[in-house]
Design an enzyme around this catalytic site. Structure first.
Site, mmCIF file in Angstrom:
data_model
loop_
_atom_site.group_PDB
_atom_site.id
_atom_site.type_symbol
_atom_site.label_atom_id
_atom_site.label_comp_id
_atom_site.label_asym_id
_atom_site.label_seq_id
_atom_site.Cartn_x
_atom_site.Cartn_y
_atom_site.Cartn_z
ATOM 1 N N SER A 51 3.565 0.869 -7.832
ATOM 2 C CA SER A 51 2.596 1.641 -7.044
ATOM 3 C C SER A 51 2.607 1.192 -5.591
ATOM 4 C CB SER A 51 1.184 1.519 -7.641
ATOM 5 O OG SER A 51 0.755 0.182 -7.618
ATOM 6 N N GLY A 52 1.824 1.877 -4.773
ATOM 7 C CA GLY A 52 1.641 1.483 -3.384
ATOM 8 C C GLY A 52 2.940 1.390 -2.587
ATOM 9 N N PHE A 53 3.019 0.344 -1.766
ATOM 10 C CA PHE A 53 4.170 0.183 -0.871
ATOM 11 C C PHE A 53 5.465 -0.136 -1.627
ATOM 12 C CE2 PHE A 53 0.757 -0.747 2.298
ATOM 13 C CZ PHE A 53 1.062 0.288 3.163
ATOM 14 N N TYR A 227 -0.953 -7.169 6.427
ATOM 15 C CA TYR A 227 -1.920 -6.394 7.196
ATOM 16 C C TYR A 227 -2.579 -7.319 8.214
ATOM 17 C CZ TYR A 227 -5.634 -3.246 8.503
ATOM 18 O OH TYR A 227 -6.473 -2.449 9.239
ATOM 19 N N TYR A 237 -11.011 -9.461 7.322
ATOM 20 C CA TYR A 237 -9.619 -9.515 6.872
ATOM 21 C C TYR A 237 -8.821 -10.631 7.554
ATOM 22 C CZ TYR A 237 -5.385 -8.112 4.573
ATOM 23 O OH TYR A 237 -4.272 -8.128 3.765
ATOM 24 N N VAL A 276 -5.306 3.597 1.243
ATOM 25 C CA VAL A 276 -5.965 3.537 -0.056
ATOM 26 C C VAL A 276 -4.905 3.217 -1.109
ATOM 27 C CG1 VAL A 276 -7.355 4.796 -1.741
ATOM 28 C CG2 VAL A 276 -7.566 5.327 0.706
HETATM 29 P P1 NAI Z 1 -0.597 -1.986 -5.349
HETATM 30 O O1 NAI Z 1 -1.732 -2.491 -6.155
HETATM 31 O O2 NAI Z 1 -0.421 -0.535 -5.176
HETATM 32 O O3 NAI Z 1 0.782 -2.565 -5.970
HETATM 33 C C1 NAI Z 1 0.852 -3.860 -6.500
HETATM 34 C C2 NAI Z 1 2.066 -3.991 -7.390
HETATM 35 O O4 NAI Z 1 2.141 -5.339 -7.885
HETATM 36 C C3 NAI Z 1 2.044 -3.097 -8.638
HETATM 37 O O5 NAI Z 1 3.349 -2.627 -8.883
HETATM 38 C C4 NAI Z 1 1.642 -4.071 -9.750
HETATM 39 O O6 NAI Z 1 2.096 -3.692 -11.057
HETATM 40 C C5 NAI Z 1 2.360 -5.307 -9.273
HETATM 41 N N1 NAI Z 1 1.842 -6.551 -9.853
HETATM 42 C C6 NAI Z 1 0.610 -7.100 -9.728
HETATM 43 N N2 NAI Z 1 0.554 -8.256 -10.413
HETATM 44 C C7 NAI Z 1 1.767 -8.452 -10.975
HETATM 45 C C8 NAI Z 1 2.336 -9.461 -11.807
HETATM 46 N N3 NAI Z 1 1.641 -10.540 -12.186
HETATM 47 N N4 NAI Z 1 3.612 -9.305 -12.210
HETATM 48 C C9 NAI Z 1 4.342 -8.223 -11.854
HETATM 49 N N5 NAI Z 1 3.860 -7.247 -11.067
HETATM 50 C C10 NAI Z 1 2.585 -7.364 -10.633
HETATM 51 O O7 NAI Z 1 -0.691 -2.765 -3.946
HETATM 52 P P2 NAI Z 1 -0.216 -2.422 -2.448
HETATM 53 O O8 NAI Z 1 -1.402 -2.004 -1.679
HETATM 54 O O9 NAI Z 1 1.013 -1.612 -2.432
HETATM 55 O O10 NAI Z 1 0.122 -3.900 -1.942
HETATM 56 C C11 NAI Z 1 1.434 -4.386 -1.764
HETATM 57 C C12 NAI Z 1 1.462 -5.305 -0.560
HETATM 58 O O11 NAI Z 1 1.168 -4.550 0.610
HETATM 59 C C13 NAI Z 1 0.425 -6.433 -0.621
HETATM 60 O O12 NAI Z 1 0.998 -7.603 -0.094
HETATM 61 C C14 NAI Z 1 -0.659 -5.929 0.302
HETATM 62 O O13 NAI Z 1 -1.425 -6.973 0.864
HETATM 63 C C15 NAI Z 1 0.173 -5.221 1.354
HETATM 64 N N6 NAI Z 1 -0.555 -4.276 2.222
HETATM 65 C C16 NAI Z 1 -1.422 -3.345 1.716
HETATM 66 C C17 NAI Z 1 -2.125 -2.509 2.591
HETATM 67 C C18 NAI Z 1 -3.083 -1.473 2.073
HETATM 68 O O14 NAI Z 1 -3.867 -0.945 2.876
HETATM 69 N N7 NAI Z 1 -3.044 -1.139 0.811
HETATM 70 C C19 NAI Z 1 -1.941 -2.583 4.047
HETATM 71 C C20 NAI Z 1 -0.943 -3.531 4.446
HETATM 72 C C21 NAI Z 1 -0.311 -4.356 3.557
HETATM 73 NA NA NA Z 2 3.338 -2.304 -4.328
#
Ligand code: NAI
Ligand code: NA
Length: 399
Positions: A51-53, A227, A237, A276
């Site tokens: 998911s996400g990034f 971020y 943050y 989000v």
């Molecule tokens: P997300 O929650 O959409 O994705 C997280 C991913 O990590 C998922 O694929 C999940 O299955 C995986 N995951 C979590 N725990 C795990 C584990 N123990 N073993 C294997 N996989 C695991 O999160 P998002 O928002 O994409 O975050 C990714 C990065 O981007 C983070 O470092 C976050 O801080 C950063 N970020 C996010 C922003 C935002 O506004 N959402 C902005 C800037 C950076």
């Molecule tokens: Na991700």
């Protein structure tokens, strides 16, 4: 069964499999018509791919010009008597289906990325499916817990400030309301634990493990996501526990960059826009900022989601003839449009007037909620949400 959205606070307790399929397809369609990634990596490991990034990075590389083969690691739940399973579970499945249709290799590993077993499994799959080498490792895990490999006990991250407590409105997506909430000051132990969970240590350990296994190609690169945000959000943050963890990650990038130089490789951090995602909805007192930001950036035509951010990262900043585009700290700034002075001026104006009574008008609450629903496969046109779906048919889908 008919699958309906169930929201508790800021957590979705159900996901619609065919809506997740639609979400994946929508991202694929976007990158196919966007500026292509030229000269991109062909063999990629994505940690946090569901998911996400992380998912957006995988889609961008597979369908946005690089035609990459990928291994994706994630921690997700499949269907059982207890429920349909998590959105990421279905994102993995439908991404793989689409990638294979396009002739690409897409292997999903579902398990705990912190564990030695998953590291071993990844190395085996790199050897079996990707010819023994990867050219890029994307580190995009977001989680609240990490097991201490020495003791097996859990480190838990907290979202707190490191200065004086901050009072700010926090969103409840279940009741569509804002409520005052206090973000407390973290203890030294809480800061240290958050750095353990969300800092760069596990990233470095992955790169070391892959390097020792000999599966990093000559010139292999790695990227993690961060971020920073504008000053109005610093107390919650940048100057909070998460900011400390990110600072650790930024330092880790420097160490890894030095190590990878031996094989002609590099390590970077890309600083992204506030969005989000399953992870970001947990950040207290942050919502008014995101609501105002979305409103302003949409009006300006500069709003991006995860997929737009990642496609732009890889086509315009990461792989470029003249070398990657960074600031003086060697950070790749994908938050450039967010931090634009005029955008921030307008955001501050809106935030100053925002209250629990008018936030749905002053901010882009409809857009925020829509994004949240879409993360879980709801709110798509073109999906029949009344269809009767059997548990057996879902159990037949394998990652
Ligand atoms: P997300 O929650 O959409 O994705 C997280 C991913 O990590 C998922 O694929 C999940 O299955 C995986 N995951 C979590 N725990 C795990 C584990 N123990 N073993 C294997 N996989 C695991 O999160 P998002 O928002 O994409 O975050 C990714 C990065 O981007 C983070 O470092 C976050 O801080 C950063 N970020 C996010 C922003 C935002 O506004 N959402 C902005 C800037 C950076
Ligand atoms: Na991700």
């Amino acid at each position: 069964m008919i699958i309906e959205p169930v929201i508790k606070g800021v957590v979705a307790r159900s996901a619609h499999p065919y809506g997740c399929q639609q979400a994946v397809r929508k991202q694929i369609d976007y990158v196919k018509q966007a500026n292509p990634i030229v000269g991109g990596a062909k063999r990629i490991l994505v940690l946090g791919a569901s998911s996400g990034f992380g998912l957006a990075s995988r889609i961008a590389h597979t369908f946005g010009g690089a035609e990459a083969d990928t291994i994706g690691v994630s921690f997700e739940r499949g269907p059982s008597e207890k429920g349909v399973g998590s959105a990421g579970w279905y994102n993995n499945i439908f991404f793989k289906q689409e990638a294979e249709k396009a002739g690409r290799i897409a292997t999903n590993i579902v398990g705990d990325a912190f564990s030695p077993q998953v590291r071993q499994q990844v190395i085996e799959v790199i050897n079996n499916d990707l010819g023994g080498k990867v050219d890029l490792v994307v580190y995009s895990l977001a989680t609240g817990v990490r097991p201490n490999p020495e003791t097996g006990e859990m480190w838990r991250s907290v979202i707190k400030t490191t200065g004086n407590p901050v009072v700010g409105p926090t969103l409840n997506l279940e009741t569509d309301s804002l409520a005052e909430m206090t973000v407390e000051t973290a203890t030294e132990q809480e800061i240290a634990d958050t750095v353990k969970v969300m800092g760069g240590e596990d990233w470095a350990s992955w790169i070391q493990c892959l390097s020792e296994a000999g599966v990093l190609a000559q010139g292999c690169r790695t990227v993690a996501y961060s971020y920073i945000g504008p000053e109005v959000t610093y107390p919650i943050y940048h100057h909070g526990t998460l900011g400390r963890a990110k600072e650790h990650m930024h330092n880790t990038a420097e160490t890894l960059n030095g190590q990878l130089a031996a094989i002609g490789g590099q390590a970077h951090v890309a600083v992204c826009k506030a969005l989000v995602t399953k992870a970001s909805v947990f950040i207290p007192a942050f919502t008014p900022y995101i609501l105002a930001l979305f409103k302003v950036m949409k009006q300006n035509g500069t709003h991006e989601g995860c997929i737009e951010q990642m496609q732009r990262l890889f086509n315009a900043r990461f792989y470029t003839a003249g070398g990657e585009v960074t600031d003086e700290q060697r950070l790749i700034r994908m938050d450039d449009w967010e931090l634009d002075q005029e955008v921030q001026r307008q955001v501050s104006e809106i935030m100053a007037d925002m209250t629990a009574d008018n936030f749905t008008d002053l901010g882009d609450y409809a857009g925020y909620k829509q994004d949240f629903m879409e993360l879980n496969g709801f709110g798509f046109t073109g999906v029949d949400y009344q269809q009767d779906i059997s548990l057996e048919s879902l159990q037949a889908l394998q990652p």
